[in-house]
Scaffold this motif. Structure first.
Motif, PDB file in Angstrom:
ATOM      1  N   LEU A   1      35.834  72.247  59.288  1.00 21.52           N
ATOM      2  CA  LEU A   1      35.294  72.987  60.945  1.00 21.52           C
ATOM      3  C   LEU A   1      35.451  71.994  61.657  1.00 21.52           C
ATOM      4  CD1 LEU A   1      32.072  74.906  59.782  1.00 21.52           C
ATOM      5  CD2 LEU A   1      34.057  75.909  59.725  1.00 21.52           C
ATOM      6  N   SER A   2      35.824  72.240  63.140  1.00 19.72           N
ATOM      7  CA  SER A   2      36.187  71.556  63.987  1.00 19.72           C
ATOM      8  C   SER A   2      34.282  70.998  64.478  1.00 19.72           C
ATOM      9  CB  SER A   2      36.579  71.880  65.608  1.00 19.72           C
ATOM     10  OG  SER A   2      35.378  73.476  65.660  1.00 19.72           O
ATOM     11  N   GLU A   3      35.063  69.837  65.070  1.00 18.33           N
ATOM     12  CA  GLU A   3      32.992  69.302  65.573  1.00 18.33           C
ATOM     13  C   GLU A   3      32.633  70.969  66.465  1.00 18.33           C
ATOM     14  OE1 GLU A   3      31.340  66.249  68.598  1.00 18.33           O
ATOM     15  OE2 GLU A   3      33.537  65.778  67.497  1.00 18.33           O
ATOM     16  N   GLU A   4      33.164  71.565  67.415  1.00 13.87           N
ATOM     17  CA  GLU A   4      32.466  72.221  68.223  1.00 13.87           C
ATOM     18  C   GLU A   4      31.920  73.417  66.990  1.00 13.87           C
ATOM     19  OE1 GLU A   4      34.904  70.722  68.507  1.00 13.87           O
ATOM     20  OE2 GLU A   4      35.516  70.450  70.767  1.00 13.87           O
ATOM     21  N   ALA A   5      33.062  73.729  66.078  1.00  7.76           N
ATOM     22  CA  ALA A   5      31.982  74.838  64.799  1.00  7.76           C
ATOM     23  C   ALA A   5      30.851  74.462  64.228  1.00  7.76           C
ATOM     24  CB  ALA A   5      33.483  75.249  64.041  1.00  7.76           C
ATOM     25  N   LEU A   6      30.969  73.202  63.835  1.00  7.69           N
ATOM     26  CA  LEU A   6      29.862  72.366  63.014  1.00  7.69           C
ATOM     27  C   LEU A   6      28.678  72.501  63.738  1.00  7.69           C
ATOM     28  CD1 LEU A   6      31.492  69.762  61.019  1.00  7.69           C
ATOM     29  CD2 LEU A   6      30.309  71.281  60.339  1.00  7.69           C
ATOM     30  N   HIS A   7      28.580  72.178  65.553  1.00 14.01           N
ATOM     31  CA  HIS A   7      27.926  72.450  66.072  1.00 14.01           C
ATOM     32  C   HIS A   7      27.039  73.444  66.058  1.00 14.01           C
ATOM     33  CE1 HIS A   7      26.366  69.036  68.511  1.00 14.01           C
ATOM     34  NE2 HIS A   7      27.552  69.017  69.205  1.00 14.01           N
ATOM     35  N   ASN A   8      27.742  74.534  66.377  1.00 14.43           N
ATOM     36  CA  ASN A   8      27.190  76.180  66.360  1.00 14.43           C
ATOM     37  C   ASN A   8      27.146  76.265  65.300  1.00 14.43           C
ATOM     38  OD1 ASN A   8      28.226  75.894  68.606  1.00 14.43           O
ATOM     39  ND2 ASN A   8      29.996  77.844  68.721  1.00 14.43           N
ATOM     40  N   ARG A   9      27.626  75.823  64.084  1.00 12.38           N
ATOM     41  CA  ARG A   9      26.825  76.537  62.907  1.00 12.38           C
ATOM     42  C   ARG A   9      25.217  76.087  62.647  1.00 12.38           C
ATOM     43  NH1 ARG A   9      29.245  75.433  56.896  1.00 12.38           N
ATOM     44  NH2 ARG A   9      28.720  72.433  57.563  1.00 12.38           N
ATOM     45  N   LYS A  10      25.658  74.735  62.658  1.00 13.24           N
ATOM     46  CA  LYS A  10      24.120  74.028  62.709  1.00 13.24           C
ATOM     47  C   LYS A  10      23.007  74.230  62.884  1.00 13.24           C
ATOM     48  CE  LYS A  10      25.832  69.258  61.513  1.00 13.24           C
ATOM     49  NZ  LYS A  10      26.242  67.866  61.465  1.00 13.24           N
TER      50      LYS A  10
END
Length: 307
Positions: free
Chosen positions: A130-139
């Motif tokens: 996952l991109s850094e942004e997607a990891l942000h959103n998931r967490k």
């Protein structure tokens, strides 16, 4: 199609199967990739009992049947199109939940939207890191789903939006006091959220004019009910949700001058295809502006060899 019950030994895939079941009649793309990801996780976790084998084989059969039935659906046969579809869907749910959260419209609908968004970001692991942004959103989505769920369960009033004093916990995916990591991963959304499931203990900020927000069930059934992405001042402090097509000066169109003899590399060709897929997915949500932006990016890349 009826599936065998999921044994306790495959508990880790239950939420993916549930999401797939909820989307069987709404969005076959989401249902397909949710079951495919469940199958991948299930095969790794399987101890090869008869119950596990029956379920996993049934999922395999269903996936093959769907691929034949929907052979003309590019989001089932093309990874780039599928990734764009799921990313857009996850983001739409995330922004819906985030908006209701910050407007203090707490309830099971918000929990379900946050939770479903987090699960969709898990499914995106099918296509790689996952991109850094997607990891942000998931967490953030899983964190807020667990936090609001626990507050409602304990009769407490949730704090809207991100926590000013817990920015580091928010960004690292750690839970603040009172919310365990297990809760963040395993909170179960309501079966059938209804419009009256908002918490009675919290009065939402009075909008002008008064508008009743759509329920999570309505959102999942009709993506057109989703709100537009929040404007800059609405975004939670210290956290920027992932908007894959954001472009500050999108409104100012600069004519693209083709470069003579430009050479397009295979990687650039793939990138241009991805922009086109994003544009197609944006049109599925009537988002013309985002579609135009992505098509302009593809055109510039193919015309000049640079982004």
């Amino acid at each position: 199609m009826e599936f065998p019950p999921c044994p306790n030994s495959l508990k880790s895939i239950q939420h993916f199967l549930k999401l797939a079941q909820e989307h069987d009649s709404r969005d076959v793309v989401i249902a397909y990739w949710a079951r495919l990801y469940a199958l991948q996780i299930g095969l790794k976790a399987s101890t090869q009992t008869s119950e596990e084998t029956q379920l996993l084989l049934a999922i395999m059969d269903w996936l093959e049947q769907m691929k034949k039935t929907h052979a003309d659906n590019e989001a089932l046969t093309n990874d780039v199109a599928a990734q764009a579809h799921i990313e857009n869907y996850a983001l739409k749910l995330f922004l819906y939940a985030d908006k209701q959260d910050r407007e203090e419209n707490f309830g099971k609908n918000v929990v379900k939207a946050y939770y479903s968004s987090g699960v969709l970001y898990d499914i995106l692991l099918t296509f790689g890191e996952l991109s850094e942004e997607a990891l942000h959103n998931r967490k953030y989505a899983k964190y807020k789903a667990a936090y609001i769920h626990n507050c409602l369960k304990n009769g407490e009033t949730p704090i809207p939006g991100p926590f000013p004093d817990d920015e580091s916990a928010e960004l690292t995916g750690e839970s603040p006091a009172g919310v365990s990591d297990e809760a963040a991963s395993n909170v179960t959304p309501p079966e059938e959220p209804a419009a009256d499931s908002q918490s009675d203990n919290v009065e939402p900020s009075p909008p002008a004019p008064q508008v009743t927000p759509p329920t999570a069930e309505e959102v999942l059934n009709n993506p057109n009910k989703l709100p537009s992405p929040p404007v800059e001042e609405e975004k939670p402090g210290g956290f920027e949700p992932y908007v894959p097509t954001a472009q500050p000066n999108a409104a100012i169109y600069q004519p693209i001058v083709p470069v003579a003899g430009v050479h397009i590399t295979p990687d650039q060709m793939i990138t241009a295809q991805k922009y086109c897929k994003y544009a197609g997915s944006a049109l599925n949500y009537d988002d013309v502006k985002t579609a135009i932006e992505n098509l302009q990016k593809a055109l510039k890349l193919l015309s000049t060899g640079s982004e």
